[in-house]
Design a protein around this motif. Structure first.
Motif, PDB file in Angstrom:
ATOM      1  N   GLY A 193       1.050  -1.042   0.055  1.00 17.39           N
ATOM      2  CA  GLY A 193      -0.122  -0.162   0.159  1.00 17.39           C
ATOM      3  C   GLY A 193       0.834   1.659  -0.126  1.00 17.39           C
ATOM      4  N   THR A 194       2.001   1.582  -0.059  1.00 23.73           N
ATOM      5  CA  THR A 194       2.928   2.240  -0.252  1.00 23.73           C
ATOM      6  C   THR A 194       3.074   2.755  -1.639  1.00 23.73           C
ATOM      7  OG1 THR A 194       5.113   0.415  -0.507  1.00 23.73           O
ATOM      8  CG2 THR A 194       4.280   1.713   1.937  1.00 23.73           C
ATOM      9  N   ARG A 195       2.986   4.193  -1.642  1.00 23.74           N
ATOM     10  CA  ARG A 195       3.612   4.876  -2.751  1.00 23.74           C
ATOM     11  C   ARG A 195       4.975   5.596  -3.153  1.00 23.74           C
ATOM     12  NH1 ARG A 195      -1.978   7.433  -5.292  1.00 23.74           N
ATOM     13  NH2 ARG A 195      -2.131   7.917  -2.862  1.00 23.74           N
ATOM     14  N   VAL A 196       5.298   5.984  -3.625  1.00 23.01           N
ATOM     15  CA  VAL A 196       6.600   6.595  -3.380  1.00 23.01           C
ATOM     16  C   VAL A 196       6.677   7.751  -4.780  1.00 23.01           C
ATOM     17  CG1 VAL A 196       8.183   5.199  -3.906  1.00 23.01           C
ATOM     18  CG2 VAL A 196       9.306   6.995  -2.456  1.00 23.01           C
ATOM     19  N   THR A 197       6.961   8.690  -4.693  1.00 24.00           N
ATOM     20  CA  THR A 197       7.086   9.537  -5.900  1.00 24.00           C
ATOM     21  C   THR A 197       8.683   9.963  -6.037  1.00 24.00           C
ATOM     22  OG1 THR A 197       8.064  12.432  -4.666  1.00 24.00           O
ATOM     23  CG2 THR A 197       5.332  11.212  -4.607  1.00 24.00           C
ATOM     24  N   HIS A 198       9.173  10.517  -7.147  1.00 20.61           N
ATOM     25  CA  HIS A 198      10.202  10.273  -7.654  1.00 20.61           C
ATOM     26  C   HIS A 198      11.668  11.359  -6.660  1.00 20.61           C
ATOM     27  CE1 HIS A 198      13.223  11.227 -10.152  1.00 20.61           C
ATOM     28  NE2 HIS A 198      13.826  10.735 -11.108  1.00 20.61           N
ATOM     29  N   GLN A 199      10.926  12.494  -5.896  1.00 20.47           N
ATOM     30  CA  GLN A 199      11.703  13.383  -5.143  1.00 20.47           C
ATOM     31  C   GLN A 199      12.147  12.517  -4.202  1.00 20.47           C
ATOM     32  OE1 GLN A 199       9.957  17.051  -4.813  1.00 20.47           O
ATOM     33  NE2 GLN A 199       9.362  17.257  -6.925  1.00 20.47           N
ATOM     34  N   ALA A 200      10.861  11.572  -3.538  1.00 19.01           N
ATOM     35  CA  ALA A 200      12.099  10.970  -2.373  1.00 19.01           C
ATOM     36  C   ALA A 200      12.605  10.262  -2.282  1.00 19.01           C
ATOM     37  CB  ALA A 200      10.295   9.944  -2.146  1.00 19.01           C
ATOM     38  N   MET A 201      12.784   9.498  -3.857  1.00 18.40           N
ATOM     39  CA  MET A 201      13.879   8.443  -4.159  1.00 18.40           C
ATOM     40  C   MET A 201      15.365   9.131  -4.235  1.00 18.40           C
ATOM     41  SD  MET A 201      12.334   5.218  -3.739  1.00 18.40           S
ATOM     42  CE  MET A 201      14.733   4.891  -4.271  1.00 18.40           C
ATOM     43  N   SER A 202      15.060  10.453  -4.660  1.00 17.49           N
ATOM     44  CA  SER A 202      16.366  10.896  -5.277  1.00 17.49           C
ATOM     45  C   SER A 202      17.160  11.680  -3.780  1.00 17.49           C
ATOM     46  CB  SER A 202      15.469  12.155  -5.924  1.00 17.49           C
ATOM     47  OG  SER A 202      16.763  13.365  -6.235  1.00 17.49           O
ATOM     48  N   VAL A 203      15.953  11.785  -2.946  1.00 17.28           N
ATOM     49  CA  VAL A 203      16.646  12.311  -2.070  1.00 17.28           C
ATOM     50  C   VAL A 203      17.328  11.045  -0.760  1.00 17.28           C
ATOM     51  CG1 VAL A 203      14.645  11.993   0.041  1.00 17.28           C
ATOM     52  CG2 VAL A 203      16.653  13.537   0.243  1.00 17.28           C
ATOM     53  N   LEU A 204      16.624   9.735  -0.918  1.00 22.40           N
ATOM     54  CA  LEU A 204      17.541   8.556  -0.514  1.00 22.40           C
ATOM     55  C   LEU A 204      18.163   7.989  -0.664  1.00 22.40           C
ATOM     56  CD1 LEU A 204      13.489   6.814  -0.147  1.00 22.40           C
ATOM     57  CD2 LEU A 204      15.171   7.720   1.577  1.00 22.40           C
TER      58      LEU A 204
END
Length: 321
Positions: free
Chosen positions: A64-75
């Motif tokens: 049930g998780t959705r993750v944005t491109h910006q979140a993956m970038s900072v991670l």
């Protein structure tokens, strides 16, 4: 309007939290994960939670998780590992950028791995870390595998007796997590967590996840090597503690039990030390951790004399070494 991710400068190692000081892993499910400045946000029906990305060792993304491109970038910039865990607990994906800009440990790993004798020596060191009461010097590969198998089987039996959990044997179907009984599901869940933690440290140190000394042929062979160092001490006991409470939510209870053990033992810092110790004999010079503390990038060029010269210039045909 704030700067876009592409316009923001990439964090340097000095600006990031040391891997040994990070939260071992964070599990999120049924939420939307985005980015605000250098933090990630987790939004669900209960509101928005801000989580500093540089404090996470590995992020586990559940159903049930959705993750944005910006979140993956900072991670990725923060060197945090990311693992997607399906409802059956068997899907895995990890990534992240090294917290060091040095290739020292990666080169040492490659040097040790490329020599069959050195590769066996490292495998013996790994066995010694797992079972310090035994001296594996002189053992062959087959003998190492046999003794390791006996020790792990014995651990299953002891933990079953300690917790009162019925144990038959280790069974694992990658396509059907629910097919296993409670203790097998718990052991699988613990293994997934240890793989995530090991992957985050391996990547943070700049090592290759693929060049294993015990495991071979898989893109995460070295990750499996490192995770196995802590299976008997942390993973299996946490799994049997969780299984002893019943089959309901056994994977979730395993994660929580394992995380408490990892936090109390300072396992992230220990993992860093163990990897550096295993590879230290194969470094071209004495171990230098300055890159982990934020020194500037240093790029050299190979020479014919097994040394380096500075990059950033054209040398032409003049004699320089």
């Amino acid at each position: 309007m704030g700067a876009t991710p592409a316009a923001r400068p990439t964090s340097t190692p000095r600006e990031l939290t040391r891997v040994g000081d990070r939260v071992s892993f964070l599990y999120l499910e049924r939420c939307v994960i985005s980015r605000e400045d250098n933090a990630i946000t987790a939004t669900d029906d209960g509101g928005v939670r801000h989580i500093p990305s540089a404090t996470i060792g590995v992020l586990l993304l559940g159903p049930g998780t959705r993750v944005t491109h910006q979140a993956m970038s900072v991670l990725g910039e923060s060197g945090a590992g990311v693992v997607w865990v399906g409802e059956q607990g068997v899907r895995y994906y990890a990534g992240g950028r090294a917290l060091t800009r040095s290739a020292g440990l990666a080169e040492a790993q490659a040097i040790a791995w490329a020599n069959l004798r050195h590769r066996l020596d490292v495998a013996r060191q790994m066995y010694r870390l797992r079972f310090p009461d035994e001296d594996p010097s002189g053992l062959t590969r087959r003998e190492l595998l046999g003794r390791e198998g006996d020790r792990v089987k014995g651990t299953y039996r002891r933990e079953a007796a300690r917790t009162g959990v019925r144990w038959v044997r280790r069974t694992y179907d990658p396509g059907d997590f629910a097919a296993g009984d409670a203790p097998n599901q718990a052991v699988t869940a613990a293994a997934q967590c240890l793989y995530g933690i090991a992957h985050s440290v391996v990547v943070a140190l700049g090592c290759s996840p693929a060049l294993g000394f015990v495991h071979s042929g898989h893109e995460r062979s070295f990750v499996m090597d490192v995770a196995d160092l802590y299976k008997v001490e942390f993973g299996i006991p946490a799994a049997f503690d969780a299984a002893a409470e019943g089959p309901d939510d056994v994977a979730g209870r395993t994660r929580r039990a394992l995380r408490e053990r990892i936090r109390a033992a300072g396992l992230l810092d220990r993992t860093v030390s163990d990897i550096q110790g295993l590879l230290s004999a194969y470094r071209r010079s004495e171990p230098d951790t300055s890159a982990l503390n934020g020194e500037a990038d240093e790029v050299g060029l190979h020479t014919d004399r097994n040394g380096t010269v500075a990059s950033g210039r054209n040398y032409g045909t003049e004699a320089i070494w």
